[in-house]
Design a protein around this motif. Sequence first.
Motif, mmCIF file in Angstrom:
data_model
loop_
_atom_site.group_PDB
_atom_site.id
_atom_site.type_symbol
_atom_site.label_atom_id
_atom_site.label_comp_id
_atom_site.label_asym_id
_atom_site.label_seq_id
_atom_site.Cartn_x
_atom_site.Cartn_y
_atom_site.Cartn_z
ATOM 1 N N THR A 1 1.536 -10.352 -7.735
ATOM 2 C CA THR A 1 2.862 -10.115 -7.200
ATOM 3 C C THR A 1 3.351 -8.608 -7.365
ATOM 4 O O THR A 1 4.321 -8.255 -7.293
ATOM 5 C CB THR A 1 3.889 -10.906 -7.293
ATOM 6 O OG1 THR A 1 4.126 -11.335 -8.527
ATOM 7 C CG2 THR A 1 3.673 -12.287 -6.303
ATOM 8 N N ASP A 2 2.702 -8.140 -8.590
ATOM 9 C CA ASP A 2 3.163 -6.980 -9.335
ATOM 10 C C ASP A 2 1.858 -5.957 -9.358
ATOM 11 O O ASP A 2 0.685 -6.275 -9.528
ATOM 12 C CB ASP A 2 3.648 -7.179 -10.518
ATOM 13 C CG ASP A 2 2.762 -7.715 -11.630
ATOM 14 O OD1 ASP A 2 1.679 -8.556 -11.239
ATOM 15 O OD2 ASP A 2 2.697 -7.223 -12.805
ATOM 16 N N GLU B 1 8.083 -8.601 -2.128
ATOM 17 C CA GLU B 1 7.884 -7.814 -0.804
ATOM 18 C C GLU B 1 6.358 -7.325 -0.838
ATOM 19 O O GLU B 1 5.941 -7.387 0.550
ATOM 20 C CB GLU B 1 8.760 -6.594 -0.884
ATOM 21 C CG GLU B 1 8.393 -5.591 0.271
ATOM 22 C CD GLU B 1 9.449 -4.285 0.121
ATOM 23 O OE1 GLU B 1 9.514 -3.562 1.119
ATOM 24 O OE2 GLU B 1 10.028 -4.122 -0.650
ATOM 25 N N TYR B 2 5.675 -7.290 -1.766
ATOM 26 C CA TYR B 2 4.232 -6.917 -1.542
ATOM 27 C C TYR B 2 3.233 -7.916 -2.495
ATOM 28 O O TYR B 2 3.481 -8.637 -3.400
ATOM 29 C CB TYR B 2 3.878 -5.716 -2.043
ATOM 30 C CG TYR B 2 4.660 -4.568 -1.400
ATOM 31 C CD1 TYR B 2 4.333 -3.909 -0.242
ATOM 32 C CD2 TYR B 2 5.862 -4.007 -2.010
ATOM 33 C CE1 TYR B 2 5.145 -2.822 0.458
ATOM 34 C CE2 TYR B 2 6.639 -2.980 -1.611
ATOM 35 C CZ TYR B 2 6.389 -2.444 -0.411
ATOM 36 O OH TYR B 2 7.042 -1.202 0.155
ATOM 37 N N ILE B 3 1.966 -7.951 -1.931
ATOM 38 C CA ILE B 3 0.857 -8.627 -2.528
ATOM 39 C C ILE B 3 -0.199 -7.633 -3.011
ATOM 40 O O ILE B 3 -0.564 -6.820 -1.985
ATOM 41 C CB ILE B 3 0.400 -9.757 -1.583
ATOM 42 C CG1 ILE B 3 1.408 -10.905 -1.245
ATOM 43 C CG2 ILE B 3 -0.806 -10.279 -2.266
ATOM 44 C CD1 ILE B 3 2.003 -11.637 -2.500
ATOM 45 N N ALA C 1 -6.044 -3.246 -3.772
ATOM 46 C CA ALA C 1 -5.143 -3.037 -2.379
ATOM 47 C C ALA C 1 -3.943 -3.695 -1.928
ATOM 48 O O ALA C 1 -3.774 -4.763 -2.616
ATOM 49 C CB ALA C 1 -6.219 -3.682 -1.201
ATOM 50 N N LYS C 2 -2.803 -2.859 -1.673
ATOM 51 C CA LYS C 2 -1.499 -3.174 -1.463
ATOM 52 C C LYS C 2 -1.058 -3.558 -0.068
ATOM 53 O O LYS C 2 -1.479 -3.102 0.829
ATOM 54 C CB LYS C 2 -0.686 -2.212 -1.894
ATOM 55 C CG LYS C 2 0.654 -2.416 -1.954
ATOM 56 C CD LYS C 2 1.773 -1.192 -2.306
ATOM 57 C CE LYS C 2 3.029 -1.341 -2.269
ATOM 58 N NZ LYS C 2 3.756 -0.160 -2.465
ATOM 59 N N SER C 3 -0.693 -4.962 0.060
ATOM 60 C CA SER C 3 -0.302 -5.461 1.357
ATOM 61 C C SER C 3 0.912 -5.931 1.439
ATOM 62 O O SER C 3 1.531 -6.371 0.647
ATOM 63 C CB SER C 3 -1.181 -6.606 1.906
ATOM 64 O OG SER C 3 -0.804 -7.271 3.011
ATOM 65 N N GLY D 1 9.933 -6.140 -10.610
ATOM 66 C CA GLY D 1 10.268 -5.383 -9.547
ATOM 67 C C GLY D 1 11.474 -4.662 -9.920
ATOM 68 O O GLY D 1 12.078 -3.630 -8.921
ATOM 69 N N ASP D 2 11.866 -4.413 -11.102
ATOM 70 C CA ASP D 2 13.108 -3.693 -11.553
ATOM 71 C C ASP D 2 12.486 -2.151 -11.810
ATOM 72 O O ASP D 2 11.352 -2.162 -12.144
ATOM 73 C CB ASP D 2 13.767 -4.122 -12.680
ATOM 74 C CG ASP D 2 14.280 -5.735 -12.583
ATOM 75 O OD1 ASP D 2 14.849 -5.729 -11.623
ATOM 76 O OD2 ASP D 2 14.127 -6.589 -13.516
ATOM 77 N N TYR D 3 13.416 -1.311 -11.414
ATOM 78 C CA TYR D 3 13.055 0.113 -11.695
ATOM 79 C C TYR D 3 13.609 0.723 -13.137
ATOM 80 O O TYR D 3 14.620 0.482 -13.473
ATOM 81 C CB TYR D 3 13.538 1.013 -10.524
ATOM 82 C CG TYR D 3 12.999 2.332 -10.669
ATOM 83 C CD1 TYR D 3 11.658 2.654 -9.963
ATOM 84 C CD2 TYR D 3 13.515 3.513 -11.159
ATOM 85 C CE1 TYR D 3 11.234 3.846 -10.096
ATOM 86 C CE2 TYR D 3 13.127 4.817 -11.306
ATOM 87 C CZ TYR D 3 11.776 4.973 -10.755
ATOM 88 O OH TYR D 3 11.350 6.259 -10.757
#
Length: 349
Positions: free
Chosen positions: A328-329, A290-292, A223-225, A63-65
């Motif tokens: 998760t990514d 935050e997302y799956i 798909a992103k949820s 999750g790092d940018y």
Amino acid sequence: MFRKYMLIILLIGISAHGQGESVNENLLIFKSPSPNLISLALQTHKQKLRFGEQDNYFITPHGDYINAKAEEYLKVDMKTVEVAYGRQGFITLLKMKFQADLFDNMDKEYFTERTNNMYEEDLKSYTAQNHILKAANSLSTRKEMKRYFCNSDLTKEKCERTYGDDNYSYRSIGQEIYWGGMGANEFQRLRNYKEFVNANLKTLQQWSAEVIPDNVVDGYFVAKSILGKYDFKAKGYWLRDFHGSNNFLVNFYNLEPVDSYERKLLHKNGTQILLKMSPEVAESFSKNHEYIFMVFDIKAKIKGVKSYRNDTLKTSYSLNSPIINLYTDDSLTLNIGELDITNMTTRTR
């Protein structure tokens, strides 16, 4: 079930079974048939084309940018630009493929002017000329972009700066420059149009016909949820809003269901899928994620375009497997388990 582990996919250049030339570094490369045109790089998953949500290379699996000061920034930016050009060029070729008849009507000597009252033949010529302009913008190499779209008489320094060898991002995605570039007169514009058509039209038509020759290809739809709030009564998270904003070619709702389990995914009020998780696991899990990302094994179908006036591609897909893999990514390296659509828990809004 929710213990995280790293899935490392090592892709070695191999035959792509008709999808392209080779797979390498999670990319499928469609090799250009001409030195005037760019090769196309598309994202893959497990050596198959990746549809739907795409991998954002600037976000790490945790999750790092990756910011502009990072050592790897330039490499990541170049790869991002490469696949963006690849997607744009690939879609352009598919549209040419399904509108091949337009080019039979295209005037190759003069521009067809748009008027309020046009015969069908003239309207098709006008539309085809617009397609050729888009193809030239989408698929030309730096050298050819400079040749056809840069008016060196007026902007020589800008031409060198924009299309120089050190500028890998030499055009904006979706940008459309007219023949001859800024300040070109009607003679320069027509000359450049004719030269491009004579040099590249047949090659483009042949290449477009060879891209996904039977219009069906196996791949993975991502798909992103959003994770949302934990449901203590259901003991899990309700996954929802699968359509995403970064879809490539296939949308979640393009599914062609074949049984009642698949039809549940497409409820008119929207379907939510329960990701079961104990409260103890969920508390720490929600702090880090935050997302799956849901991965479906699919058979994608390219059905054509809506019409020559509306060249939006029509696509659909069917499921090769009832199993949905969960990550998760968006790089699809951190797998947390799977769901089976034949026994998963769903609800509608």
